[in-house]
Design a protein around this motif. Structure first.
Motif, PDB file in Angstrom:
ATOM      1  N   LEU A   1       0.785  -1.328   0.102  1.00 20.08           N
ATOM      2  CA  LEU A   1       0.181   0.103  -0.141  1.00 20.08           C
ATOM      3  C   LEU A   1       0.786   1.419   0.004  1.00 20.08           C
ATOM      4  O   LEU A   1       0.585   2.344  -0.681  1.00 20.08           O
ATOM      5  CB  LEU A   1      -1.030   0.101   1.162  1.00 20.08           C
ATOM      6  CG  LEU A   1      -1.739   1.126   1.394  1.00 20.08           C
ATOM      7  CD1 LEU A   1      -2.855   1.165   0.197  1.00 20.08           C
ATOM      8  CD2 LEU A   1      -2.687   1.054   2.729  1.00 20.08           C
ATOM      9  N   LEU A   2       1.797   1.187   0.819  1.00 18.89           N
ATOM     10  CA  LEU A   2       2.783   2.290   0.925  1.00 18.89           C
ATOM     11  C   LEU A   2       3.574   2.504  -0.685  1.00 18.89           C
ATOM     12  O   LEU A   2       3.711   3.752  -1.105  1.00 18.89           O
ATOM     13  CB  LEU A   2       3.820   2.250   1.772  1.00 18.89           C
ATOM     14  CG  LEU A   2       3.342   2.423   3.312  1.00 18.89           C
ATOM     15  CD1 LEU A   2       4.531   1.975   4.054  1.00 18.89           C
ATOM     16  CD2 LEU A   2       3.032   3.949   3.352  1.00 18.89           C
ATOM     17  N   GLY A   3       3.867   1.531  -1.147  1.00 28.56           N
ATOM     18  CA  GLY A   3       4.361   1.360  -2.634  1.00 28.56           C
ATOM     19  C   GLY A   3       3.400   2.273  -3.778  1.00 28.56           C
ATOM     20  O   GLY A   3       3.855   3.080  -4.463  1.00 28.56           O
ATOM     21  N   ARG A   4       2.305   1.506  -3.497  1.00 32.76           N
ATOM     22  CA  ARG A   4       1.126   2.248  -4.381  1.00 32.76           C
ATOM     23  C   ARG A   4       0.926   3.841  -4.038  1.00 32.76           C
ATOM     24  O   ARG A   4       0.863   4.624  -5.098  1.00 32.76           O
ATOM     25  CB  ARG A   4      -0.222   1.765  -4.336  1.00 32.76           C
ATOM     26  CG  ARG A   4      -0.155   0.300  -5.229  1.00 32.76           C
ATOM     27  CD  ARG A   4      -1.465  -0.279  -5.242  1.00 32.76           C
ATOM     28  NE  ARG A   4      -1.617  -0.861  -3.794  1.00 32.76           N
ATOM     29  CZ  ARG A   4      -2.576  -1.184  -3.259  1.00 32.76           C
ATOM     30  NH1 ARG A   4      -3.731  -0.727  -3.656  1.00 32.76           N
ATOM     31  NH2 ARG A   4      -2.652  -1.917  -2.114  1.00 32.76           N
ATOM     32  N   MET A   5       0.826   4.386  -2.693  1.00 30.83           N
ATOM     33  CA  MET A   5       0.781   5.681  -2.512  1.00 30.83           C
ATOM     34  C   MET A   5       1.967   6.618  -3.143  1.00 30.83           C
ATOM     35  O   MET A   5       1.521   7.447  -3.355  1.00 30.83           O
ATOM     36  CB  MET A   5       0.451   5.780  -0.834  1.00 30.83           C
ATOM     37  CG  MET A   5      -0.750   5.154  -0.576  1.00 30.83           C
ATOM     38  SD  MET A   5      -0.754   4.826   1.466  1.00 30.83           S
ATOM     39  CE  MET A   5      -0.166   6.468   1.919  1.00 30.83           C
ATOM     40  N   SER A   6       2.880   6.056  -2.821  1.00 29.63           N
ATOM     41  CA  SER A   6       4.172   6.800  -3.232  1.00 29.63           C
ATOM     42  C   SER A   6       4.016   6.684  -5.059  1.00 29.63           C
ATOM     43  O   SER A   6       4.436   7.862  -5.436  1.00 29.63           O
ATOM     44  CB  SER A   6       5.403   6.156  -2.765  1.00 29.63           C
ATOM     45  OG  SER A   6       5.753   4.766  -3.458  1.00 29.63           O
ATOM     46  N   TRP A   7       3.790   5.841  -5.520  1.00 24.72           N
ATOM     47  CA  TRP A   7       3.563   6.033  -6.927  1.00 24.72           C
ATOM     48  C   TRP A   7       2.573   6.904  -7.345  1.00 24.72           C
ATOM     49  O   TRP A   7       2.781   7.833  -8.249  1.00 24.72           O
ATOM     50  CB  TRP A   7       3.047   4.539  -7.472  1.00 24.72           C
ATOM     51  CG  TRP A   7       2.857   4.468  -9.006  1.00 24.72           C
ATOM     52  CD1 TRP A   7       1.581   4.392  -9.578  1.00 24.72           C
ATOM     53  CD2 TRP A   7       3.680   4.951 -10.037  1.00 24.72           C
ATOM     54  NE1 TRP A   7       1.649   4.331 -10.769  1.00 24.72           N
ATOM     55  CE2 TRP A   7       2.904   4.899 -11.333  1.00 24.72           C
ATOM     56  CE3 TRP A   7       4.834   5.240 -10.270  1.00 24.72           C
ATOM     57  CZ2 TRP A   7       3.271   5.035 -12.473  1.00 24.72           C
ATOM     58  CZ3 TRP A   7       5.636   5.541 -11.506  1.00 24.72           C
ATOM     59  CH2 TRP A   7       4.853   5.316 -12.556  1.00 24.72           C
ATOM     60  N   TYR A   8       1.336   7.065  -6.880  1.00 25.72           N
ATOM     61  CA  TYR A   8       0.114   8.162  -7.065  1.00 25.72           C
ATOM     62  C   TYR A   8       0.709   9.457  -6.722  1.00 25.72           C
ATOM     63  O   TYR A   8       0.482  10.311  -7.274  1.00 25.72           O
ATOM     64  CB  TYR A   8      -0.858   7.773  -6.274  1.00 25.72           C
ATOM     65  CG  TYR A   8      -1.751   6.530  -6.775  1.00 25.72           C
ATOM     66  CD1 TYR A   8      -1.749   6.351  -8.308  1.00 25.72           C
ATOM     67  CD2 TYR A   8      -2.078   5.587  -5.811  1.00 25.72           C
ATOM     68  CE1 TYR A   8      -2.427   5.106  -8.653  1.00 25.72           C
ATOM     69  CE2 TYR A   8      -2.713   4.502  -6.315  1.00 25.72           C
ATOM     70  CZ  TYR A   8      -2.708   4.291  -7.630  1.00 25.72           C
ATOM     71  OH  TYR A   8      -3.366   3.274  -8.139  1.00 25.72           O
ATOM     72  N   ALA A   9       1.569   9.501  -5.582  1.00 24.91           N
ATOM     73  CA  ALA A   9       2.275  10.906  -5.376  1.00 24.91           C
ATOM     74  C   ALA A   9       3.209  11.315  -6.247  1.00 24.91           C
ATOM     75  O   ALA A   9       3.226  12.495  -6.573  1.00 24.91           O
ATOM     76  CB  ALA A   9       2.777  10.849  -3.931  1.00 24.91           C
ATOM     77  N   LEU A  10       4.034  10.403  -6.760  1.00 20.78           N
ATOM     78  CA  LEU A  10       4.887  10.709  -7.742  1.00 20.78           C
ATOM     79  C   LEU A  10       4.435  11.196  -9.117  1.00 20.78           C
ATOM     80  O   LEU A  10       4.539  12.051  -9.814  1.00 20.78           O
ATOM     81  CB  LEU A  10       5.855   9.391  -7.982  1.00 20.78           C
ATOM     82  CG  LEU A  10       7.066   9.497  -9.279  1.00 20.78           C
ATOM     83  CD1 LEU A  10       7.970  10.580  -8.512  1.00 20.78           C
ATOM     84  CD2 LEU A  10       7.449   8.138  -9.516  1.00 20.78           C
TER      85      LEU A  10
END
Length: 108
Positions: free
Chosen positions: A12-21
């Motif tokens: 979930l943290l990886g997906r959240m950082s991807w969307y933030a990127l």
């Protein structure tokens, strides 16, 4: 302990950082695209010109930050980079943007 039980999963943290990127790259692109329009209006009002050191530093460092984030997005799609590498690249882009703010403050 209690703190680690409340943290979200790494996926979930990886997906959240991807969307933030992606969001950051989108807003940086919009800012870079609309910047020349606003700059042309302020140049007629006695503001610094394009050859000014402060303006050139902002253009160069901002472009480098945009390229770093674009590299991360392209790396995710074409090279299948893992979220840990994308996060490292995003932190590098953040450091470049902070350098932009520091240089801008020093030159003003």
């Amino acid at each position: 302990g209690l703190l680690f039980d409340r943290l979200p999963s790494l996926d979930l943290l990886g997906r959240m950082s991807w969307y933030a990127l992606l969001g950051g790259l989108l807003f940086m692109t919009i800012t870079i695209a609309t910047g020349p329009l606003l700059f042309s209006h302020s140049a007629s009002a006695g503001q610094p010109e394009l050859g000014d050191a402060k303006v050139l530093a902002k253009i160069i460092i901002g472009s480098i930050a945009w390229l770093i984030y674009a590299l991360a997005v392209l790396g995710k799609f074409f090279a299948k980079w893992p979220p840990s590498r994308l996060s490292s690249i995003a932190v590098t882009g953040f450091v470049v943007i902070m350098a932009l703010l520091i240089v801008s403050g020093i030159l003003s």
